[in-house]
Structure formats: C-alpha cells, structure tokens
Write a protein that holds these residues in place. Sequence first.
Motif, PDB file in Angstrom:
ATOM      1  N   LYS A  15      71.976  78.704  30.521  1.00 66.04           N
ATOM      2  CA  LYS A  15      70.632  78.190  30.791  1.00 66.04           C
ATOM      3  C   LYS A  15      69.736  78.295  29.558  1.00 66.04           C
ATOM      4  CE  LYS A  15      70.624  81.232  34.068  1.00 66.04           C
ATOM      5  NZ  LYS A  15      72.039  81.570  33.919  1.00 66.04           N
ATOM      6  N   ILE A  16      68.852  77.303  29.431  1.00 63.81           N
ATOM      7  CA  ILE A  16      67.818  77.304  28.410  1.00 63.81           C
ATOM      8  C   ILE A  16      66.477  77.161  29.125  1.00 63.81           C
ATOM      9  CG2 ILE A  16      68.085  74.808  28.013  1.00 63.81           C
ATOM     10  CD1 ILE A  16      67.218  75.332  25.087  1.00 63.81           C
ATOM     11  N   ALA A  17      65.508  77.990  28.739  1.00 69.80           N
ATOM     12  CA  ALA A  17      64.180  77.909  29.353  1.00 69.80           C
ATOM     13  C   ALA A  17      63.489  76.632  28.902  1.00 69.80           C
ATOM     14  CB  ALA A  17      63.345  79.126  28.962  1.00 69.80           C
ATOM     15  N   ILE A  18      62.915  75.924  29.853  1.00 72.77           N
ATOM     16  CA  ILE A  18      62.153  74.716  29.517  1.00 72.77           C
ATOM     17  C   ILE A  18      60.662  74.980  29.638  1.00 72.77           C
ATOM     18  CG2 ILE A  18      64.008  73.111  30.073  1.00 72.77           C
ATOM     19  CD1 ILE A  18      62.496  72.644  32.762  1.00 72.77           C
ATOM     20  N   ALA A  19      60.321  76.181  30.102  1.00 72.94           N
ATOM     21  CA  ALA A  19      58.924  76.615  30.219  1.00 72.94           C
ATOM     22  C   ALA A  19      58.893  78.120  29.995  1.00 72.94           C
ATOM     23  CB  ALA A  19      58.374  76.283  31.604  1.00 72.94           C
ATOM     24  N   GLY A  20      57.776  78.619  29.526  1.00 76.93           N
ATOM     25  CA  GLY A  20      57.628  80.051  29.358  1.00 76.93           C
ATOM     26  C   GLY A  20      57.554  80.753  30.709  1.00 76.93           C
ATOM     27  N   VAL A  21      58.089  81.972  30.764  1.00 74.53           N
ATOM     28  CA  VAL A  21      58.098  82.771  31.992  1.00 74.53           C
ATOM     29  C   VAL A  21      57.638  84.185  31.632  1.00 74.53           C
ATOM     30  CG1 VAL A  21      59.526  83.641  33.886  1.00 74.53           C
ATOM     31  CG2 VAL A  21      60.069  81.435  32.859  1.00 74.53           C
ATOM     32  N   GLU A  22      56.713  84.726  32.414  1.00 73.30           N
ATOM     33  CA  GLU A  22      56.209  86.076  32.171  1.00 73.30           C
ATOM     34  C   GLU A  22      57.146  87.127  32.758  1.00 73.30           C
ATOM     35  OE1 GLU A  22      52.239  86.497  33.635  1.00 73.30           O
ATOM     36  OE2 GLU A  22      51.547  84.695  32.611  1.00 73.30           O
ATOM     37  N   THR A  23      57.083  88.325  32.235  1.00 75.12           N
ATOM     38  CA  THR A  23      57.856  89.441  32.765  1.00 75.12           C
ATOM     39  C   THR A  23      57.573  89.605  34.256  1.00 75.12           C
ATOM     40  OG1 THR A  23      57.738  90.590  30.646  1.00 75.12           O
ATOM     41  CG2 THR A  23      58.281  91.933  32.577  1.00 75.12           C
ATOM     42  N   GLY A  24      58.626  89.760  35.041  1.00 73.11           N
ATOM     43  CA  GLY A  24      58.498  89.959  36.476  1.00 73.11           C
ATOM     44  C   GLY A  24      58.414  88.690  37.297  1.00 73.11           C
ATOM     45  N   ALA A  25      58.283  87.548  36.645  1.00 78.42           N
ATOM     46  CA  ALA A  25      58.176  86.276  37.372  1.00 78.42           C
ATOM     47  C   ALA A  25      59.556  85.813  37.833  1.00 78.42           C
ATOM     48  CB  ALA A  25      57.543  85.203  36.489  1.00 78.42           C
ATOM     49  N   ASP A  26      59.588  85.144  38.982  1.00 80.57           N
ATOM     50  CA  ASP A  26      60.821  84.540  39.474  1.00 80.57           C
ATOM     51  C   ASP A  26      61.228  83.397  38.559  1.00 80.57           C
ATOM     52  OD1 ASP A  26      60.881  86.228  41.663  1.00 80.57           O
ATOM     53  OD2 ASP A  26      60.025  84.764  43.041  1.00 80.57           O
ATOM     54  N   ILE A  27      62.540  83.202  38.425  1.00 83.38           N
ATOM     55  CA  ILE A  27      63.094  82.108  37.632  1.00 83.38           C
ATOM     56  C   ILE A  27      63.855  81.199  38.578  1.00 83.38           C
ATOM     57  CG2 ILE A  27      64.698  81.476  35.792  1.00 83.38           C
ATOM     58  CD1 ILE A  27      64.032  84.189  34.515  1.00 83.38           C
ATOM     59  N   ARG A  28      63.582  79.897  38.484  1.00 83.75           N
ATOM     60  CA  ARG A  28      64.212  78.919  39.372  1.00 83.75           C
ATOM     61  C   ARG A  28      65.193  78.025  38.610  1.00 83.75           C
ATOM     62  NH1 ARG A  28      61.939  78.530  44.374  1.00 83.75           N
ATOM     63  NH2 ARG A  28      59.960  79.608  44.602  1.00 83.75           N
ATOM     64  N   LYS A  29      66.308  77.761  39.303  1.00 80.57           N
ATOM     65  CA  LYS A  29      67.321  76.810  38.833  1.00 80.57           C
ATOM     66  C   LYS A  29      67.765  76.044  40.068  1.00 80.57           C
ATOM     67  CE  LYS A  29      71.969  76.632  36.895  1.00 80.57           C
ATOM     68  NZ  LYS A  29      73.097  77.438  36.387  1.00 80.57           N
ATOM     69  N   TYR A  30      67.864  74.724  39.977  1.00 81.61           N
ATOM     70  CA  TYR A  30      68.219  73.873  41.109  1.00 81.61           C
ATOM     71  C   TYR A  30      67.257  74.077  42.276  1.00 81.61           C
ATOM     72  CZ  TYR A  30      72.636  73.683  38.485  1.00 81.61           C
ATOM     73  OH  TYR A  30      73.592  73.550  37.506  1.00 81.61           O
ATOM     74  N   GLY A  31      66.010  74.445  41.973  1.00 85.85           N
ATOM     75  CA  GLY A  31      64.981  74.620  42.994  1.00 85.85           C
ATOM     76  C   GLY A  31      65.009  75.961  43.692  1.00 85.85           C
ATOM     77  N   GLU A  32      65.970  76.814  43.363  1.00 83.49           N
ATOM     78  CA  GLU A  32      66.117  78.111  44.022  1.00 83.49           C
ATOM     79  C   GLU A  32      65.862  79.254  43.045  1.00 83.49           C
ATOM     80  OE1 GLU A  32      66.777  78.504  47.260  1.00 83.49           O
ATOM     81  OE2 GLU A  32      66.858  76.327  47.539  1.00 83.49           O
ATOM     82  N   VAL A  33      65.318  80.352  43.552  1.00 86.00           N
ATOM     83  CA  VAL A  33      65.110  81.533  42.718  1.00 86.00           C
ATOM     84  C   VAL A  33      66.481  82.141  42.425  1.00 86.00           C
ATOM     85  CG1 VAL A  33      64.103  83.836  42.593  1.00 86.00           C
ATOM     86  CG2 VAL A  33      62.813  81.974  43.651  1.00 86.00           C
ATOM     87  N   ILE A  34      66.789  82.315  41.128  1.00 87.93           N
ATOM     88  CA  ILE A  34      68.077  82.892  40.726  1.00 87.93           C
ATOM     89  C   ILE A  34      67.931  84.278  40.133  1.00 87.93           C
ATOM     90  CG2 ILE A  34      69.191  80.664  40.367  1.00 87.93           C
ATOM     91  CD1 ILE A  34      68.752  81.260  37.273  1.00 87.93           C
ATOM     92  N   GLY A  35      66.691  84.684  39.868  1.00 88.90           N
ATOM     93  CA  GLY A  35      66.484  85.996  39.267  1.00 88.90           C
ATOM     94  C   GLY A  35      65.038  86.197  38.893  1.00 88.90           C
ATOM     95  N   ARG A  36      64.809  87.314  38.236  1.00 87.70           N
ATOM     96  CA  ARG A  36      63.460  87.702  37.835  1.00 87.70           C
ATOM     97  C   ARG A  36      63.490  88.047  36.351  1.00 87.70           C
ATOM     98  NH1 ARG A  36      62.620  91.204  41.983  1.00 87.70           N
ATOM     99  NH2 ARG A  36      62.054  89.416  43.227  1.00 87.70           N
ATOM    100  N   ALA A  37      62.494  87.599  35.612  1.00 85.95           N
ATOM    101  CA  ALA A  37      62.434  87.856  34.170  1.00 85.95           C
ATOM    102  C   ALA A  37      62.226  89.342  33.903  1.00 85.95           C
ATOM    103  CB  ALA A  37      61.305  87.045  33.539  1.00 85.95           C
ATOM    104  N   GLU A  38      63.092  89.924  33.077  1.00 87.19           N
ATOM    105  CA  GLU A  38      62.961  91.325  32.692  1.00 87.19           C
ATOM    106  C   GLU A  38      62.061  91.498  31.483  1.00 87.19           C
ATOM    107  OE1 GLU A  38      67.040  92.680  32.260  1.00 87.19           O
ATOM    108  OE2 GLU A  38      66.948  93.502  34.292  1.00 87.19           O
TER     109      GLU A  38
END
Length: 107
Positions: A55-78
């Motif tokens: 995966k490559i980020a297409i938008a910035g994500v803050e620590t602790g924020a959910d990360i979505r792939k295919y419309g579903e949450v796949i994890g949380r940013a550490e």
Amino acid sequence: MEPMISTGADALYMNERDHVATALREIAAGETITYRNAAGLRQVTALNDIPFGHKIAIAGVETGADIRKYGEVIGRAESPIAAGQHVHVHNIEGIRGRGDLGAKETK
C-alpha cells in the motif's frame, strides 16, 4: 504471452474513503505514480520504495487514525503517515480479529 490489462494507473484505488492505493508494480522512492479515483487520474510521489502489492498512502493520516482500504478499516496509524509513504506493518496496527480491543483490562 498473456494479455496485459491496461488500467492507466500504477496503483489500485477502490473507494472514495480510502487512504491508500495498492501498488500494481514495484515503485521506486521519488517516482510519481498514478491512480484513478472518481475524479479521474491522480498522482502522488512515492516517499519510499513500494513493493508490488503493498500500500501507498494517497492522503496524510494522523497517529491513531483509522486507515481504510477498499472502503473498510484495515488498521490504525501508529505514527503520522504522509501521502506517498509506504503503508505496511511498520506503521499501522492491524485491528481485525483482535479480541483485546474494547475489552476491560484485568489485573
């Protein structure tokens, strides 16, 4: 020889809520790649080498924020994740299948 599927993109992006796209080939750091969303072709510059299928980020994500792939949450940013950064187990915490989330701590 097998036929090639022409996508006009270097990464697969599936849902307008996604934070990541999936590399359709090896991507070198510094390379500008293309992905397609509802608005058309978009670009992001890779900050790291991105292996095929990662995966490559297409938008910035803050620590602790959910990360979505295919419309579903796949994890949380550490840690903070910048657009163009490699997104994998080194910077996200998987949350699927975990029995400890939401459970009360016992001592």
